[in-house]
Each structure stands twice: as C-alpha cells, then as structure tokens.
Design a protein around this motif. Structure first.
Motif, PDB file in Angstrom:
ATOM      1  N   TYR A 155       0.736  -1.114  -0.100  1.00 56.46           N
ATOM      2  CA  TYR A 155       0.049  -0.053  -0.001  1.00 56.46           C
ATOM      3  C   TYR A 155       0.848   1.328   0.149  1.00 56.46           C
ATOM      4  O   TYR A 155       0.546   2.533   0.391  1.00 56.46           O
ATOM      5  N   GLN A 156       2.119   1.352  -0.230  1.00 55.25           N
ATOM      6  CA  GLN A 156       3.133   2.248  -0.292  1.00 55.25           C
ATOM      7  C   GLN A 156       3.263   3.033  -1.825  1.00 55.25           C
ATOM      8  O   GLN A 156       3.883   3.847  -1.576  1.00 55.25           O
ATOM      9  N   ILE A 157       2.964   2.140  -2.813  1.00 55.94           N
ATOM     10  CA  ILE A 157       3.224   2.246  -4.047  1.00 55.94           C
ATOM     11  C   ILE A 157       1.982   2.771  -4.776  1.00 55.94           C
ATOM     12  O   ILE A 157       1.174   1.990  -5.053  1.00 55.94           O
ATOM     13  N   ARG A 158       1.912   4.042  -5.069  1.00 55.15           N
ATOM     14  CA  ARG A 158       0.552   4.584  -5.884  1.00 55.15           C
ATOM     15  C   ARG A 158       0.901   4.446  -7.501  1.00 55.15           C
ATOM     16  O   ARG A 158       2.019   5.315  -7.859  1.00 55.15           O
ATOM     17  N   LEU A 187       2.645  -8.268  -5.068  1.00 51.00           N
ATOM     18  CA  LEU A 187       2.413  -6.901  -4.849  1.00 51.00           C
ATOM     19  C   LEU A 187       1.878  -6.586  -6.236  1.00 51.00           C
ATOM     20  O   LEU A 187       2.799  -6.318  -7.307  1.00 51.00           O
ATOM     21  N   SER A 188       0.712  -5.935  -6.309  1.00 48.55           N
ATOM     22  CA  SER A 188       0.154  -5.824  -7.625  1.00 48.55           C
ATOM     23  C   SER A 188      -1.100  -5.061  -7.493  1.00 48.55           C
ATOM     24  O   SER A 188      -1.454  -4.565  -6.481  1.00 48.55           O
ATOM     25  N   VAL A 189      -1.472  -4.621  -8.564  1.00 46.36           N
ATOM     26  CA  VAL A 189      -2.604  -3.296  -8.526  1.00 46.36           C
ATOM     27  C   VAL A 189      -3.322  -3.889 -10.095  1.00 46.36           C
ATOM     28  O   VAL A 189      -2.758  -4.159 -11.123  1.00 46.36           O
ATOM     29  N   GLU A 190      -4.517  -3.981  -9.991  1.00 44.44           N
ATOM     30  CA  GLU A 190      -5.598  -4.196 -11.080  1.00 44.44           C
ATOM     31  C   GLU A 190      -6.411  -2.875 -11.244  1.00 44.44           C
ATOM     32  O   GLU A 190      -6.961  -2.553 -10.567  1.00 44.44           O
ATOM     33  N   PHE A 191      -6.387  -2.141 -12.539  1.00 46.31           N
ATOM     34  CA  PHE A 191      -7.411  -0.924 -12.895  1.00 46.31           C
ATOM     35  C   PHE A 191      -8.603  -1.872 -13.607  1.00 46.31           C
ATOM     36  O   PHE A 191      -8.205  -2.494 -14.453  1.00 46.31           O
ATOM     37  N   ALA A 216      -3.193   2.088  -5.494  1.00 45.50           N
ATOM     38  CA  ALA A 216      -2.063   1.751  -4.840  1.00 45.50           C
ATOM     39  C   ALA A 216      -2.058   0.180  -5.079  1.00 45.50           C
ATOM     40  O   ALA A 216      -2.803  -0.559  -5.070  1.00 45.50           O
ATOM     41  N   MET A 217      -0.493  -0.175  -4.875  1.00 38.15           N
ATOM     42  CA  MET A 217      -0.148  -1.600  -5.223  1.00 38.15           C
ATOM     43  C   MET A 217      -0.363  -2.333  -3.709  1.00 38.15           C
ATOM     44  O   MET A 217       0.040  -1.761  -2.692  1.00 38.15           O
ATOM     45  N   ILE A 255      -0.702   2.169 -23.323  1.00 34.87           N
ATOM     46  CA  ILE A 255      -0.897   2.540 -22.191  1.00 34.87           C
ATOM     47  C   ILE A 255       0.186   2.554 -21.236  1.00 34.87           C
ATOM     48  O   ILE A 255       1.015   1.423 -21.149  1.00 34.87           O
ATOM     49  N   SER A 256       0.527   3.751 -20.714  1.00 34.09           N
ATOM     50  CA  SER A 256       1.715   3.856 -19.682  1.00 34.09           C
ATOM     51  C   SER A 256       1.341   3.869 -18.161  1.00 34.09           C
ATOM     52  O   SER A 256       0.364   4.294 -17.809  1.00 34.09           O
ATOM     53  N   PHE A 257       2.352   3.445 -17.466  1.00 35.44           N
ATOM     54  CA  PHE A 257       2.038   3.329 -15.956  1.00 35.44           C
ATOM     55  C   PHE A 257       3.577   4.006 -15.319  1.00 35.44           C
ATOM     56  O   PHE A 257       4.484   3.533 -15.710  1.00 35.44           O
ATOM     57  N   GLU A 258       3.300   4.668 -14.353  1.00 38.62           N
ATOM     58  CA  GLU A 258       4.466   5.336 -13.590  1.00 38.62           C
ATOM     59  C   GLU A 258       4.084   5.573 -12.337  1.00 38.62           C
ATOM     60  O   GLU A 258       2.904   5.283 -11.693  1.00 38.62           O
ATOM     61  N   THR A 259       5.265   5.197 -11.414  1.00 43.33           N
ATOM     62  CA  THR A 259       5.118   5.215  -9.784  1.00 43.33           C
ATOM     63  C   THR A 259       6.849   5.404  -9.272  1.00 43.33           C
ATOM     64  O   THR A 259       7.481   5.793 -10.040  1.00 43.33           O
ATOM     65  N   GLN A 260       6.446   5.766  -8.004  1.00 42.79           N
ATOM     66  CA  GLN A 260       7.861   6.089  -7.196  1.00 42.79           C
ATOM     67  C   GLN A 260       7.991   5.280  -6.140  1.00 42.79           C
ATOM     68  O   GLN A 260       6.874   5.032  -5.268  1.00 42.79           O
ATOM     69  N   VAL A 261       9.183   4.470  -6.084  1.00 45.33           N
ATOM     70  CA  VAL A 261       9.347   3.605  -4.628  1.00 45.33           C
ATOM     71  C   VAL A 261      10.152   4.432  -3.909  1.00 45.33           C
ATOM     72  O   VAL A 261      11.347   4.818  -4.250  1.00 45.33           O
TER      73      VAL A 261
END
Length: 535
Positions: free
Chosen positions: A355-358, A395-399, A384-385, A429-435
């Motif tokens: 739940y820390q990665i959006r 550790l995943s996320v489904e739109f 959030a993943m 379709i692109s996806f971006e996040t920050q760890v």
C-alpha cells in the motif's frame, strides 16, 4: 468423468497453464468444490443475457452457502475462512455486473478444453516449440540456483561482519584500558607486551576488513552478472511468452518464479547495503593509515544502489494486458467509452511496500502517433499496489474501471480516418510510480503492449488482425510505427496462429489434415504441413 477431473490428471506443465487463469476473479477453490454444477450451466449464453447471468450468480452464491454449511459441520476452519472470504468477494465484485462473471467462467471452461485438447495432440508449431525449449528450462533452473547461492553468500558475509564488529570491540576495550593507565605503568614490560598484542590485533582487523570488502565485492559482482545476462533473458522470454499467449498461444507461466528471483536479489542487495553501513559505523570508531574502508566502501555502495535502481525498474511489469471484459479473447483491442482492465505487478515483493506504491495510468504519454487521434483515460487512473487482492499474495494493482475517451481535434478531424487506417494505429497505455525505501527514491515506468482503439464493434475484426500481426511478427514491446512498414508473416506462423484462434473458441486446435487444407486454400498449392511442424 467431469472436465475438472480430466484437468487434474494432466501433466504438471499443463497444470501450470491452468493455474495461470484462476485468480480472485474466479477462485480455483470454487471451481474445485462446484465442478459438476459449474459444468452443467450454460455460462456462454449467460454472458450475453443479463437476466440469465443474474440467476446464475444467485445460484452460484447459494451453492457456496451449501458448501459453507457442509464444511462448518466438518469443522474445517481454514476452508470455512476461505469460503466466507470468497463469497463476500464474488458478491461484492459481480452484484452490479453479473454478466462479467459469466464471461470469466465461460472463458475458464473454454481454456480448460483447449489445454485438454493440446495435451492430447502431438502436433506443435514452431512458435510453440520455441516457447518450450529445454535450453530455456535449463536456464531457469540455473538462475534459481545462482540466486539461492548469492543469498547464502550474503548471509555468510553477515557473519563475517559480526565477527569483525566483535573483534573491533575487543580491540577498543583493550586499547582504552592501556590509555587509562598512568605514564609510569605504560613503560612496564607487561604493557609493552600488550602493545605488541594490540598491534597484532590491528593487523588482524585490517586483514578482516579487506576480506569482508572482498566478499561483498564478489557478491555484488555475481548479482551484476546474473542481472546482466540470465535474469534479463528470463524476463524477455516471459514477455515474449505473454505476447504469444495474448494472441491465443499456450498460456505463459513463470512470473512467480521470476518474482522469487527478483525478491531474493533485492533482499541480498539491501543486506549488502546494511553491511556497508555497518562498515561505515566501524570506520567512525576506528581508522588508521591504509584503512581499506574509506577507499572501497563508496564505490561498492554506488554499485549496490545502481543495481537496486535497475532491479526495481525491470521488476515493474504488466502482468495482464489491457482487455475489455466483454471480449476476453481479444486483448489490446479497446473501444472508446468502454471499460477495460489491466493488471500490473512489482516482482520485488517486500512487506514494507504494501500500500506504499501509487501507480498512475496514462495513454500515449510523450508519444506521437501516426494520426491526429488523441485519447484520455477516464475513471480511476491512480491506485495503490497491495498484496491483499491477488490470490498468490503478489504486490500488484488491477485497474478495473478505465475508459479511453477520444478527444476532439482542433481541426475537427475526428472520425475522418478510414476503418483500416484506424485499426492499424497503435497506441500505448503507460504506468508510472515511485518507490521510496531505505533512503532510496526510484522512479518506475512501464507500458502495455501496443493497443488498437476502435469506436465501433464493426472495427473489431480488423483491429484484432492488427494485434495478431504485430505480436506474431515482433518482440519489440513499443514499436508504435510498426504498420508504417510491416514485415510479412511466414505461412507456418499464419497456420499456427489460425490453429490457436480455432482452439480459443472450440477448445481444440486444428489437426494436420485441416492445416494442410488451409495451406492449400491460402497458397493454391498442396503443401505437406509436417514440413513446417518439423522445423
């Protein structure tokens, strides 16, 4: 014998394929417990009839309740817990859209039939053979073996660092004891002997520091070599298998094994990072001329951080490509204003990241397509993943509620392109996040395979043909200008993919006689199909 009973008797390589399409959308526990009832219902008809789908969903929940009553009497606590969770999940997910579960179950049953047929058919095309290459399997085993060896080496180095810390503490104590003595006492023969012993201990400390740094350097080098060679090849192979699976080929597996490798390597790198931090702590308490720590530690730390950046960037993957729930066998074809689903996974599974990665989804980010058509994504495009929604705890996320919407161009050219031109336009379709973890901040980006946007279902066949052509012909994940100069497909490739398409609808592929007939129709010549399948 029920279809599910036949599935359970398959070889392990086919069971792994079955495992890939059972998740929280339709848990395997329900498929197993309600096998005969599920197979006796017409899910395909219900997928196009909302009233029928509503009744089937209600009956499914009743069947689950009956199973709950049965296992409650048996006092099977684990199964009771799982069934309660699954019932709540099914009711919450499909109450407002019962046709969706009908589509999913129909698709699962069809895939089972296809795998059963594939298991009984000896004929394999060249593409399918290449995906099951024994050399690839051997490399997978080598990667897992090397990752395990690296993890053990990192853990053993922990013991060396601890020994070094204990040795330095003893040196500190003995040195401070001598320093606290009066000047006259320092001139005694006993103290001089103690000073000689301290010098010998300092020499040992110096040797152990060099040894620990050398071992850390070897672990880092082994990780670097593994990431640069075999692990990169494994990831590329998995992505190619995913491409082929998307156009009807054999279902791809191996992502869980990759996740295990990525996670163990990340844990090893963070362990090495802690070891370098401990050396820095020891350095602040004791240093001397020729001390190796201030010389070697910064370079090693820089290399560790570099490897962590690369490992995280490669670990961010699209686990399930964009797909409209109404057309599960036509992924990467998206219709404007119709919802589609897409699932992403971070192959580095660390509890600290839950739940820390959006993740943010966008379309055609920094991309110039061949036409003036532009799109935006409507719906929830930031999520959030987490490790709670996936059946395997990844550790995943489904739109699930994204919709592409076409923007009106300033020139008012919307819709002016012909149907063939529209279905040969590729978008991304692109996806971006920050760890952010342990003082590191890593920006991650990934993209889906190219998608085709349609505004009318009449464009679906041409769009699907474009998706097949692209994924059959190239392993480049982002060649959006592919149709500017598309390569030709070989006859053997075309026949194999036609067999896959047939299998995706009726549950079995085409045999040699049928493939020969198609080859003759396509080329006007009688061609012995075995020539293609013996390559």
């Amino acid at each position: 014998m029920s279809q599910w009973s036949q599935v359970q008797q398959l070889e392990i390589k086919f069971l792994e394929q079955v495992d890939q399409f059972y998740d929280d959308n339709f848990p395997m526990e329900i498929r197993h417990l309600l096998a005969q009832w599920i197979e006796s219902q017409d899910w395909e008809a219900a997928s196009n009839n909302e009233a029928m789908a509503t009744i089937l969903l209600q009956n499914l929940l009743i069947q689950v309740d009956e199973q709950l009553d049965r296992v409650s009497q048996e006092k099977n606590l684990l199964l009771i817990h799982n069934l309660k969770r699954i019932r709540k999940l099914l009711q919450g997910k499909y109450h407002g859209n019962p046709m969706h579960i009908a589509v999913i179950i129909s698709n699962c049953l069809r895939e089972e039939r296809r795998i059963l047929a594939a298991a009984s058919m000896p004929v394999q095309g060249p593409l399918e053979k290449s995906l099951q290459n024994s050399v690839v399997s051997e490399r997978q085993r080598n990667v897992e073996h090397k990752v395990s060896a690296i993890k053990n080496s990192a853990q053993m180095t922990d013991q060396d660092v601890k020994y070094l810390e204990d040795l330095q503490e003893e040196f500190d104590f003995r040195y401070k004891t001598i320093q606290s003595l009066e000047q006259n006492d320092k001139n005694s023969a006993l103290i001089k002997q103690e000073m000689l012993a301290l010098q010998a201990m300092l020499n040992t400390l110096d040797y152990k520091r060099k040894e620990v740094l050398s071992k850390i350097g070897r672990v880092i080098h082994e990780i670097d070599m593994l990431m640069s060679n075999m692990l990169t090849e494994e990831l590329l192979d998995w992505k190619r298998r995913q491409q082929i699976a998307c156009i009807g080929g054999p279902l791809h597996g191996g992502l869980d094994q990759l996740q295990n490798c990525f996670t163990l390597l990340a844990e090893s790198l963070f362990q090495v990072r802690r070891q370098l931090e401990k050396l820095d702590e020891l350095l602040t308490r004791l240093t001397y001329d020729g001390d190796p720590i201030p010389v070697q530690r910064p370079q090693l730390l820089e290399k560790v951080n570099f490897l962590l950046y690369n490992l995280f960037r490669n670990s961010f993957v699209v686990e399930r490509q964009p797909c409209m729930p109404t057309h599960p066998q036509r992924p990467m074809v998206l219709k404007t204003l119709i919802q589609f689903t897409v699932k992403l996974r971070l192959l580095i599974k660390l509890p600290e990241l839950n739940y820390q990665i959006r993740v943010k989804a966008t379309i055609d980010k920094n991309v110039s397509t061949v036409s003036n058509r532009r799109f935006v994504l409507c719906g929830t495009h930031v999520k959030a993943m987490n490790m709670d929604e996936s059946a395997n705890g990844s550790l995943s996320v489904e739109f699930r509620h994204l919709q592409p919407k076409e923007m009106k161009s300033s020139a008012g050219s919307k819709g002016n392109e012909g149907p063939h031109m529209v279905t040969e336009e590729l978008h991304s379709i692109s996806f971006e996040t920050q760890v952010c973890l342990y003082g590191l901040t890593i920006n991650l980006e990934t993209s889906s395979l190219p998608v085709v946007m349609i505004s009318n279902v009449s464009q679906l066949p041409n769009a699907w043909a474009s998706i097949i052509w692209y994924n059959l012909s190239t392993n480049d994940p982002q060649n959006l200008s592919f149709f500017n100069n598309p390569p030709a497909a070989t006859l053997s490739q075309l026949l194999e993919v036609l067999s896959w398409q047939f299998s995706s609808y009726v549950g079995r592929g085409l045999n040699s006689e049928q493939l020969n007939m198609l080859a003759e129709k396509l080329t006007g010549k009688i061609i012995e199909i075995y020539r293609f399948y013996s390559l």
